[in-house]
Design an enzyme around this catalytic site. Structure first.
Site, short mmCIF file in Angstrom:
data_model
loop_
_atom_site.label_atom_id
_atom_site.label_comp_id
_atom_site.label_asym_id
_atom_site.label_seq_id
_atom_site.Cartn_x
_atom_site.Cartn_y
_atom_site.Cartn_z
N ARG A 83 0.81 -1.15 0.17
CA ARG A 83 0.05 -0.06 -0.16
C ARG A 83 0.84 1.28 0.03
NH1 ARG A 83 -4.53 0.58 4.50
NH2 ARG A 83 -2.54 1.09 5.72
N LYS A 185 -2.55 6.79 0.98
CA LYS A 185 -2.41 7.31 2.42
C LYS A 185 -1.66 8.22 2.43
CE LYS A 185 -2.26 4.89 7.05
NZ LYS A 185 -3.56 5.45 7.46
N GLU A 221 -16.14 5.80 4.76
CA GLU A 221 -15.10 5.73 5.74
C GLU A 221 -15.78 6.51 7.10
OE1 GLU A 221 -11.67 4.96 5.50
OE2 GLU A 221 -11.22 5.22 3.46
N1 PLP Z 1 -9.17 4.28 6.59
C1 PLP Z 1 -8.55 5.59 6.80
C2 PLP Z 1 -8.82 6.86 6.15
C3 PLP Z 1 -7.28 5.27 7.45
O1 PLP Z 1 -6.34 6.17 7.97
C4 PLP Z 1 -7.03 3.70 7.87
C5 PLP Z 1 -5.78 3.60 8.77
O2 PLP Z 1 -4.89 3.02 8.21
C6 PLP Z 1 -7.68 2.75 7.88
C7 PLP Z 1 -9.07 3.01 7.00
C8 PLP Z 1 -7.53 1.37 8.04
O3 PLP Z 1 -6.74 0.83 7.36
P1 PLP Z 1 -5.85 -0.50 7.90
O4 PLP Z 1 -6.73 -1.49 8.60
O5 PLP Z 1 -4.99 -0.87 6.88
O6 PLP Z 1 -5.17 0.26 9.06
C1 COI Z 2 -3.83 3.27 11.24
O1 COI Z 2 -4.77 2.90 11.66
O2 COI Z 2 -2.61 2.90 11.29
C2 COI Z 2 -3.85 4.93 10.85
O3 COI Z 2 -3.09 5.39 10.21
C3 COI Z 2 -4.89 5.71 11.33
C4 COI Z 2 -4.74 7.04 12.08
C5 COI Z 2 -4.02 7.26 13.41
C6 COI Z 2 -4.29 8.11 11.02
#
Ligand code: PLP
Ligand code: COI
Length: 341
Positions: A83, A185, A221
């Site tokens: 990612r 991200k 989201e």
């Molecule tokens: N959506 C957003 C906007 C986020 O910042 C995050 C955090 O990383 C997620 C979803 C969840 O992603 P992940 O499960 O890969 O941490």
């Molecule tokens: C995460 O879940 O790792 C995120 O990036 C969420 C937030 C702290 C930005």
């Protein structure tokens, strides 16, 4: 553990703590250097860095878990590497080879091993990898130099209370544009979310729900986490859209729901006017883990799912399985766990 630190592991929140060492690698003239661990938690960069002016930067978030046997393990770091590279591609930054990314994560965890919280506290070591465009540059164009860094810190729950349900409010603002950078991200998405979050918090909500930026009719989201719901006929549903960040936790839960809970799953539109189809709902992400959604406020009405105070049974089973896999108590699907040794 060679060293000990004075931390109240059971009462950690999600706030910065300076740990001993972080990894820094620099890109110049078409290549990354080998990278090294450094003590200094400050970066010295040009005032003309693209990261500062044009938001040319991206980041990741993943965790290291201590098992009952005292081992330390990472959860799906290959997914974060992929990612990060997708984000880098979207904003024209050089990619990081997957092995370099995983090796750097391991180096950082090992160097700060005494900050990995003990098993049973629920706390973890959060790793924050990021890439920034640096160097002297003033036009709107990609930087000539880059820094890839990973720092880490011990963390507890992101949303207060952890597995206690919290309420969210639908925002009138968007975090991303329809064909913008929502799936990457990148920091700009988060800068855009600060004000809507503030408005939600002022009204007593944990965070806001963003709808699809094109029609404002479908859930995208939940703050910095993805949405899931359990329908009245026991299906695990999560939204699908090109402007959602593809959550690694969400894809893990899709697998867990199907293969461990043996329920049907689907990624499809979730209409804000049809919340009645769900008996449970939650937010999922690395920081959020699984946070049960008590209710969603939309146009003045609070739609309550299972309960505002109690966790629903499916959400609890999903949480227990995910948590069990991450902390080494439940057998993980092949390739999900990388031991730090
Ligand atoms: N959506 C957003 C906007 C986020 O910042 C995050 C955090 O990383 C997620 C979803 C969840 O992603 P992940 O499960 O890969 O941490
Ligand atoms: C995460 O879940 O790792 C995120 O990036 C969420 C937030 C702290 C930005």
């Amino acid at each position: 553990m060679s060293k000990t630190v004075n931390i109240d592991w059971n009462n950690l929140g999600f706030s910065y703590i300076k740990t001993d060492l972080r990894y820094v690698s620099r890109w110049k003239d078409g290549q990354w250097d080998e990278g090294k661990l450094v003590e200094d938690n400050k970066l010295s960069i040009s005032e003309a860095s693209t990261a500062l002016h044009y938001g040319q930067q991206c980041f990741e978030g993943l965790k290291a878990y201590r098992t009952k046997q005292g081992k330390i393990q990472l959860f799906r770091p290959d997914r974060n590497a992929k990612r990060l590279n997708d984000s880098c591609k979207r904003i024209l930054m050089p990619e990081i080879p997957e092995e370099k990314f995983i090796d750097a994560c391991i180096q950082v965890v090992k160097a700060n091993e005494h900050y990995v919280p003990p098993y049973g506290t629920g706390a973890t070591l959060y790793l924050r990898p990021f890439v920034i465009g640096v160097g002297d540059n003033v036009g709107v164009k990609p930087a000539s130099e880059y820094i890839f860094c990973i720092f880490c810190l011990p963390v507890g729950p992101y949303f207060k209370g952890g597995m206690t349900p919290v309420n969210f409010i639908v925002s009138e603002y968007d975090r991303a544009a329809p064909y913008g950078t929502g799936a990457a991200k990148v920091g700009g998405n988060y800068a855009g979310s600060l004000y809507p979050h503030e408005l939600a918090a002022e009204k007593g909500f944990a965070d806001c729900i963003y709808l699809d930026p094109m029609t404002h009719t479908k859930i995208e989201e939940v703050g910095a986490a993805n949405f899931f719901g359990i329908t009245k006929d026991n299906q695990f549903i999560t939204p699908k859209s090109p402007s959602i960040l593809p959550s690694i936790t969400k894809y893990s839960l899709l697998h867990i729901a199907k293969e461990y809970l043996k329920i049907e799953v689907a990624e499809r539109d979730v209409h804000i006017n049809n919340l009645d189809e769900f008996k449970e709902a939650g937010a999922c992400g690395t920081a959020a883990v699984i946070t049960p959604i008590g209710g969603i406020q939309y146009k003045g009405d609070l739609h309550v799912f299972h309960s505002e105070t109690e966790v629903g049974p499916f959400t609890k089973k999903l949480y227990d399985t995910l948590y069990g896999i991450q902390f080494g108590d439940v057998e993980a699907p092949e390739g999900w766990i990388v031991e730090v040794k």
